[in-house]
Write a protein that holds these residues in place. Structure first.
Motif, PDB file in Angstrom:
ATOM      1  N   LEU A 144     -18.954  -3.589   8.542  1.00 30.89           N
ATOM      2  CA  LEU A 144     -20.276  -3.859   7.988  1.00 30.89           C
ATOM      3  C   LEU A 144     -20.618  -5.332   8.189  1.00 30.89           C
ATOM      4  N   VAL A 145     -21.766  -5.569   8.763  1.00 31.82           N
ATOM      5  CA  VAL A 145     -22.273  -6.927   8.946  1.00 31.82           C
ATOM      6  C   VAL A 145     -23.706  -6.933   8.439  1.00 31.82           C
ATOM      7  N   GLU A 146     -23.998  -7.793   7.503  1.00 32.97           N
ATOM      8  CA  GLU A 146     -25.361  -7.932   6.978  1.00 32.97           C
ATOM      9  C   GLU A 146     -25.958  -9.200   7.579  1.00 32.97           C
ATOM     10  N   VAL A 147     -27.069  -9.050   8.292  1.00 33.30           N
ATOM     11  CA  VAL A 147     -27.723 -10.187   8.931  1.00 33.30           C
ATOM     12  C   VAL A 147     -29.025 -10.463   8.198  1.00 33.30           C
ATOM     13  N   LEU A 148     -29.156 -11.678   7.701  1.00 31.08           N
ATOM     14  CA  LEU A 148     -30.374 -12.103   7.016  1.00 31.08           C
ATOM     15  C   LEU A 148     -31.089 -13.121   7.896  1.00 31.08           C
ATOM     16  N   PRO A 149     -32.138 -12.701   8.607  1.00 32.23           N
ATOM     17  CA  PRO A 149     -32.854 -13.634   9.483  1.00 32.23           C
ATOM     18  C   PRO A 149     -33.705 -14.605   8.660  1.00 32.23           C
ATOM     19  N   GLN A 150     -33.531 -15.881   8.919  1.00 31.70           N
ATOM     20  CA  GLN A 150     -34.238 -16.892   8.143  1.00 31.70           C
ATOM     21  C   GLN A 150     -35.739 -16.883   8.406  1.00 31.70           C
ATOM     22  N   ARG A 151     -36.175 -16.275   9.500  1.00 33.27           N
ATOM     23  CA  ARG A 151     -37.616 -16.182   9.746  1.00 33.27           C
ATOM     24  C   ARG A 151     -38.296 -15.291   8.710  1.00 33.27           C
ATOM     25  N   GLY A 152     -37.508 -14.470   7.989  1.00 39.11           N
ATOM     26  CA  GLY A 152     -38.054 -13.594   6.967  1.00 39.11           C
ATOM     27  C   GLY A 152     -38.315 -14.280   5.639  1.00 39.11           C
ATOM     28  N   LEU A 153     -37.915 -15.532   5.535  1.00 33.49           N
ATOM     29  CA  LEU A 153     -38.126 -16.284   4.297  1.00 33.49           C
ATOM     30  C   LEU A 153     -39.547 -16.836   4.243  1.00 33.49           C
ATOM     31  N   ARG A 154     -40.002 -17.120   3.051  1.00 33.80           N
ATOM     32  CA  ARG A 154     -41.361 -17.647   2.872  1.00 33.80           C
ATOM     33  C   ARG A 154     -41.470 -19.132   3.193  1.00 33.80           C
ATOM     34  N   SER A 155     -40.389 -19.881   2.930  1.00 30.21           N
ATOM     35  CA  SER A 155     -40.493 -21.336   3.090  1.00 30.21           C
ATOM     36  C   SER A 155     -39.128 -21.957   3.363  1.00 30.21           C
ATOM     37  N   ALA A 156     -39.133 -23.223   3.706  1.00 32.08           N
ATOM     38  CA  ALA A 156     -37.888 -23.965   3.918  1.00 32.08           C
ATOM     39  C   ALA A 156     -37.102 -24.083   2.613  1.00 32.08           C
ATOM     40  N   GLN A 157     -37.799 -24.147   1.491  1.00 28.37           N
ATOM     41  CA  GLN A 157     -37.122 -24.191   0.196  1.00 28.37           C
ATOM     42  C   GLN A 157     -36.358 -22.891  -0.059  1.00 28.37           C
ATOM     43  N   ASP A 158     -36.919 -21.776   0.385  1.00 31.68           N
ATOM     44  CA  ASP A 158     -36.225 -20.502   0.236  1.00 31.68           C
ATOM     45  C   ASP A 158     -34.945 -20.476   1.065  1.00 31.68           C
ATOM     46  N   ALA A 159     -34.952 -21.114   2.230  1.00 32.43           N
ATOM     47  CA  ALA A 159     -33.741 -21.179   3.051  1.00 32.43           C
ATOM     48  C   ALA A 159     -32.637 -21.925   2.308  1.00 32.43           C
ATOM     49  N   GLU A 160     -32.981 -23.003   1.652  1.00 32.29           N
ATOM     50  CA  GLU A 160     -31.984 -23.757   0.881  1.00 32.29           C
ATOM     51  C   GLU A 160     -31.517 -22.955  -0.333  1.00 32.29           C
ATOM     52  N   ARG A 161     -32.428 -22.262  -0.984  1.00 30.52           N
ATOM     53  CA  ARG A 161     -32.058 -21.431  -2.131  1.00 30.52           C
ATOM     54  C   ARG A 161     -31.146 -20.279  -1.698  1.00 30.52           C
ATOM     55  N   LEU A 162     -31.444 -19.686  -0.532  1.00 25.99           N
ATOM     56  CA  LEU A 162     -30.600 -18.619  -0.002  1.00 25.99           C
ATOM     57  C   LEU A 162     -29.191 -19.145   0.282  1.00 25.99           C
ATOM     58  N   ARG A 163     -29.107 -20.280   0.928  1.00 26.18           N
ATOM     59  CA  ARG A 163     -27.813 -20.897   1.240  1.00 26.18           C
ATOM     60  C   ARG A 163     -27.026 -21.164  -0.039  1.00 26.18           C
ATOM     61  N   THR A 164     -27.682 -21.682  -1.060  1.00 20.62           N
ATOM     62  CA  THR A 164     -27.032 -21.976  -2.339  1.00 20.62           C
ATOM     63  C   THR A 164     -26.556 -20.697  -3.018  1.00 20.62           C
TER      64      THR A 164
END
Length: 173
Positions: A144-164
């Motif tokens: 099982l591999v779950e891929v979360l494409p960062q282009r699906g995020l709303r903003s750059a802040q969401d990318a940091e929140r996802l990483r955290t």
């Protein structure tokens, strides 16, 4: 709005909306391949068949069929991740748009046809690529591999929140 609050009011939730692409799935296949060190085997066999093609080309007593067979095998082995990504895309693309929520309890992916809920305990760790967050399952073969494409995020802040959020629950591998 309080820090860490999503627009819909759920604390600690990051949402992604996307349609899977071949590049998304190829990123997951490549991370899985590297984690299992299969890329070394693949490149070894590609090199072996490539050397066989060069040897067939240099030899005076070989047929064109030997050369073409070796080139075909080298190309086929090299292309395995691309073939796997293509097959996986055919498997999931008919479901259309994915709405994925990453929360403190796990990941929920929803389409028109399915809902999949995965707890953090399903995963052994994650690897971040330039455009994706790839989560790898605990099973020995990493099926099982779950891929979360960062282009699906709303903003750059969401990318940091996802990483955290992901790093709070899983080790980087």
């Amino acid at each position: 709005m309080a820090v860490g609050m999503e627009r819909d009011g759920r604390q600690g939730t990051v949402e992604l909306v996307y349609r899977p692409t071949r590049a998304d799935l190829l990123a997951g296949v490549r991370v899985r391949e590297r984690r299992r060190r299969l890329h070394l085997v693949r490149w070894g066999f590609t090199g072996l068949f490539g050397a066989g093609a060069l040897q067939a080309l240099a030899a005076t007593q070989t047929s064109a069929l030997s050369f073409l067979t070796a080139v075909f095998c080298a190309a086929l082995i090299w292309s395995i991740p691309h073939l796997q990504a293509h097959h996986a895309l055919r498997t999931v693309s008919w479901q259309g748009e994915y709405r994925t929520s990453v929360t403190e309890t796990g990941i929920a992916a929803e389409t028109k046809h399915t809902t999949l809920i995965q707890r953090w305990s399903v995963f052994r760790g994650y690897r971040e690529t330039r455009d994706h967050m790839v989560l790898l399952s605990r099973d020995p073969n990493i099926l099982l591999v779950e891929v979360l494409p960062q282009r699906g995020l709303r903003s750059a802040q969401d990318a940091e929140r996802l990483r955290t959020l992901v790093s709070r629950h899983l080790p980087r591998i």
